[in-house]
Design a protein around this motif. Structure first.
Motif, PDB file in Angstrom:
ATOM      1  N   LEU A 126      -8.285  -1.907  -3.470  1.00  0.00           N
ATOM      2  CA  LEU A 126      -7.964  -1.703  -2.316  1.00  0.00           C
ATOM      3  C   LEU A 126      -9.918  -0.321  -2.094  1.00  0.00           C
ATOM      4  CD1 LEU A 126      -4.183  -0.067  -2.707  1.00  0.00           C
ATOM      5  CD2 LEU A 126      -5.015  -3.142  -1.458  1.00  0.00           C
ATOM      6  N   GLU A 173       2.340   1.695  -3.293  1.00  0.00           N
ATOM      7  CA  GLU A 173       0.984   2.125  -4.434  1.00  0.00           C
ATOM      8  C   GLU A 173       0.903   4.206  -4.099  1.00  0.00           C
ATOM      9  OE1 GLU A 173      -1.189   0.672  -6.747  1.00  0.00           O
ATOM     10  OE2 GLU A 173       0.631  -0.986  -6.941  1.00  0.00           O
ATOM     11  N   GLN A 225      -7.395  -9.015   6.992  1.00  0.00           N
ATOM     12  CA  GLN A 225      -6.880  -6.857   6.962  1.00  0.00           C
ATOM     13  C   GLN A 225      -5.848  -6.344   7.681  1.00  0.00           C
ATOM     14  OE1 GLN A 225      -8.299  -5.408   4.076  1.00  0.00           O
ATOM     15  NE2 GLN A 225      -9.479  -7.538   3.689  1.00  0.00           N
ATOM     16  N   SER A 281      -2.057  -5.966   8.469  1.00  0.00           N
ATOM     17  CA  SER A 281      -1.108  -6.463   7.005  1.00  0.00           C
ATOM     18  C   SER A 281       0.023  -7.256   7.184  1.00  0.00           C
ATOM     19  CB  SER A 281      -0.556  -4.970   7.822  1.00  0.00           C
ATOM     20  OG  SER A 281       0.244  -5.029   8.867  1.00  0.00           O
ATOM     21  N   VAL A 290       0.912  -0.758  -0.110  1.00  0.00           N
ATOM     22  CA  VAL A 290       0.460  -0.082   0.186  1.00  0.00           C
ATOM     23  C   VAL A 290       0.774   1.413   0.027  1.00  0.00           C
ATOM     24  CG1 VAL A 290      -1.649   1.247   1.081  1.00  0.00           C
ATOM     25  CG2 VAL A 290      -2.050  -1.226   1.101  1.00  0.00           C
ATOM     26  N   ALA A 310      -6.608  -9.887  -4.139  1.00  0.00           N
ATOM     27  CA  ALA A 310      -7.708  -8.888  -3.933  1.00  0.00           C
ATOM     28  C   ALA A 310      -6.933  -8.403  -5.809  1.00  0.00           C
ATOM     29  CB  ALA A 310      -6.829  -7.912  -3.476  1.00  0.00           C
ATOM     30  N   PHE A 359      -7.503   1.385   3.293  1.00  0.00           N
ATOM     31  CA  PHE A 359      -6.992   0.544   2.486  1.00  0.00           C
ATOM     32  C   PHE A 359      -7.237  -0.941   2.312  1.00  0.00           C
ATOM     33  CE2 PHE A 359      -4.277   4.589   1.982  1.00  0.00           C
ATOM     34  CZ  PHE A 359      -5.389   5.177   0.461  1.00  0.00           C
ATOM     35  N   LEU A 377      -3.660  -9.802  -0.352  1.00  0.00           N
ATOM     36  CA  LEU A 377      -3.801  -9.005  -1.073  1.00  0.00           C
ATOM     37  C   LEU A 377      -3.504 -10.037  -2.719  1.00  0.00           C
ATOM     38  CD1 LEU A 377      -1.750  -6.198  -1.920  1.00  0.00           C
ATOM     39  CD2 LEU A 377      -0.395  -7.446  -0.925  1.00  0.00           C
ATOM     40  N   ARG A 426      -8.409  -5.100   1.431  1.00  0.00           N
ATOM     41  CA  ARG A 426      -7.561  -5.546   0.613  1.00  0.00           C
ATOM     42  C   ARG A 426      -9.270  -6.031  -0.197  1.00  0.00           C
ATOM     43  NH1 ARG A 426      -5.486  -3.856   3.494  1.00  0.00           N
ATOM     44  NH2 ARG A 426      -4.924  -5.584   4.992  1.00  0.00           N
TER      45      ARG A 426
END
Ligand code: AMP
Ligand code: MG
Length: 414
Positions: free
Chosen positions: A378, A305, A364, A366, A302, A375, A343, A372, A345
């Protein structure tokens, strides 16, 4: 105090440099960003030519059909017509071949029948310009075809090739990647010692960088010792245009990135109002942009991104930096921290009405890398929102547009 996400994004974009232009081959331009405007040096097509296989005729001859004509020439693509077409005659012509002088329409071969040696019957009427590609019909000399900042896809590069223009693009950044953490071992490790973890962040980051079209330099696992980390860092700063690390930026006693770089004073460590990806180091090392990403794999993604990807696109000269977001609906509700941009997934499907429906792609937390991987997007729950009810609207930031129709479906349609 947590720092707003967009505020951090703004600072990063403001501080990363733009790399200079280079000329590259047509075969290595896809994914790079155009560094200069492209003005058409000539008309395309450069000559009037046939859009179909058929017969070049004088349109006024064939205003009414059927009508018979004498065939006087045969024009292939790449050859020049030797005889003008006059009233009562026609030249056989192939797609892409130059229109003979005197002809002003093409009658497709499907609308013609042969009636003898070198004689044809036109079965359908034609008008001036039918199936004739005009000079400059695709691009006119002097047209501005592309602006700088365009990230080149194959069709763009192909337009450049059609005009004989060598791509001038911004240099692609060389990006150094390293993983911090004494617990890390290479992915090739078959049996893990208690407490050790395979380094998956480097594979993730390198893959994302390859997808982005930048050049990757791998500095491996640098552990948690300041000496090893700093030696790798200095080497990276000498070799690369930007440096990305994972781990070692939060509140732990052995957070080597934070401890080493705080001393140097050129990198700041922030808490960003986002989840995952709260801790972030950003600044410069020997003048190179430095991104200290968190250690948890989903946070790495994340943060990459939201910060690294747009920054690298900006270094590459791109004018569009952020992924598209589309409206959708969250199937299951979600509770989030209203102080952070969250965010989630999610995996997507489209319902009968065409609405994108998002459901959780898995755990969910991290550290849950598998969610992920499952997914497609997001789901963004902004600051100020603490709960989205089942069926509630969300923005979906697209991280994958997978193919849909399967081989079985395609074969089954026979
Ligand atoms: P850190 O931010 O260094 O405290 O790391 C946070 C979490 O991420 C810890 O559970 C680490 O083991 C894990 N982690 C850090 N780096 C990596 C990596 N390269 N690959 C997989 N997990 C990692
Ligand atoms: Mg660590």
């Amino acid at each position: 105090m947590m720092r707003p996400l967009d505020d951090m994004q703004r600072e990063i974009l403001d501080r990363v440099p733009r790399l200079g232009p280079v000329e590259v081959g047509w075969d290595s331009a896809v994914g790079a960003v155009l560094g200069a405007e492209v003005i058409a040096p000539e008309d395309l097509p450069g000559f009037e030519n046939a859009a179909m296989d058929g017969f070049a005729v004088v349109a006024s001859d064939v205003a009414h059909a059927p009508i018979e004509l004498a065939v006087i020439d045969d024009v292939a693509a790449g050859s020049l017509p030797s005889t003008p077409v006059v009233s009562g005659t026609a030249s056989r012509i192939m797609t892409g071949a130059p229109i003979p002088p005197g002809a002003d329409a093409i009658v497709p071969v499907e609308a013609v029948e042969t009636v003898g040696d070198a004689r044809i019957r036109i079965l359908e009427p034609a008008a001036v310009g039918d199936h004739v590609r005009p000079v400059g019909g695709s691009v006119k000399s002097g047209d501005r075809v592309f602006n700088p900042g365009l990230r080149l896809r194959a069709p763009h590069v192909s337009v450049l090739a059609s005009m004989g223009i060598r791509p001038v693009v911004r240099r692609r950044p060389v990006v150094a990647v390293m993983s911090t953490g004494d617990e890390l071992v290479p992915p090739s490790t078959l049996t893990l010692d208690p407490g050790s973890v395979r380094d998956s962040n480097r594979t993730l980051l390198e893959g994302l960088l390859v997808e982005l079209g930048v050049e990757v330099r791998d500095y491996g696992i640098v552990g948690d010792s300041a000496a090893t980390f700093e030696a790798a860092l200095d080497k990276a700063a000498a070799d690369a245009d930007a440096i990305v690390t994972s781990g070692g930026v939060s509140m732990g006693a052995y957070d080597v990135v934070k401890l080493s770089l705080r001393e140097r004073g050129t990198v700041d460590f922030w808490k960003i109002a986002m989840q995952p990806g709260k801790p972030l180091g950003f600044g410069s090392v020997a003048g190179r942009p430095f991104f200290g990403l968190p250690g948890n794999p989903v946070s790495v993604f994340v943060s990459f991104e939201q910060f690294v990807r747009p920054a690298l696109l900006s270094m590459m000269g791109a004018d569009r930096l952020f992924r598209d977001r589309i409206p959708g609906v969250l199937d299951d509700g979600i509770d989030t921290n209203p102080e952070k941009a969250v965010f989630a997934r999610v995996a997507l499907s489209r319902d009968r009405a065409g609405t994108w429906r998002a459901r959780s792609a898995g755990g969910q937390s991290s550290n849950v890398l598998s969610a992920l991987a499952f997914a497609d997007a997001l789901a963004v729950v902004p600051v100020g929102v603490g709960r989205v009810e089942p069926g509630g609207a969300v923005e979906l930031e697209m991280i994958a547009w997978p193919e849909t129709r399967t081989r079985e479906e395609a074969l089954g349609a026979r």
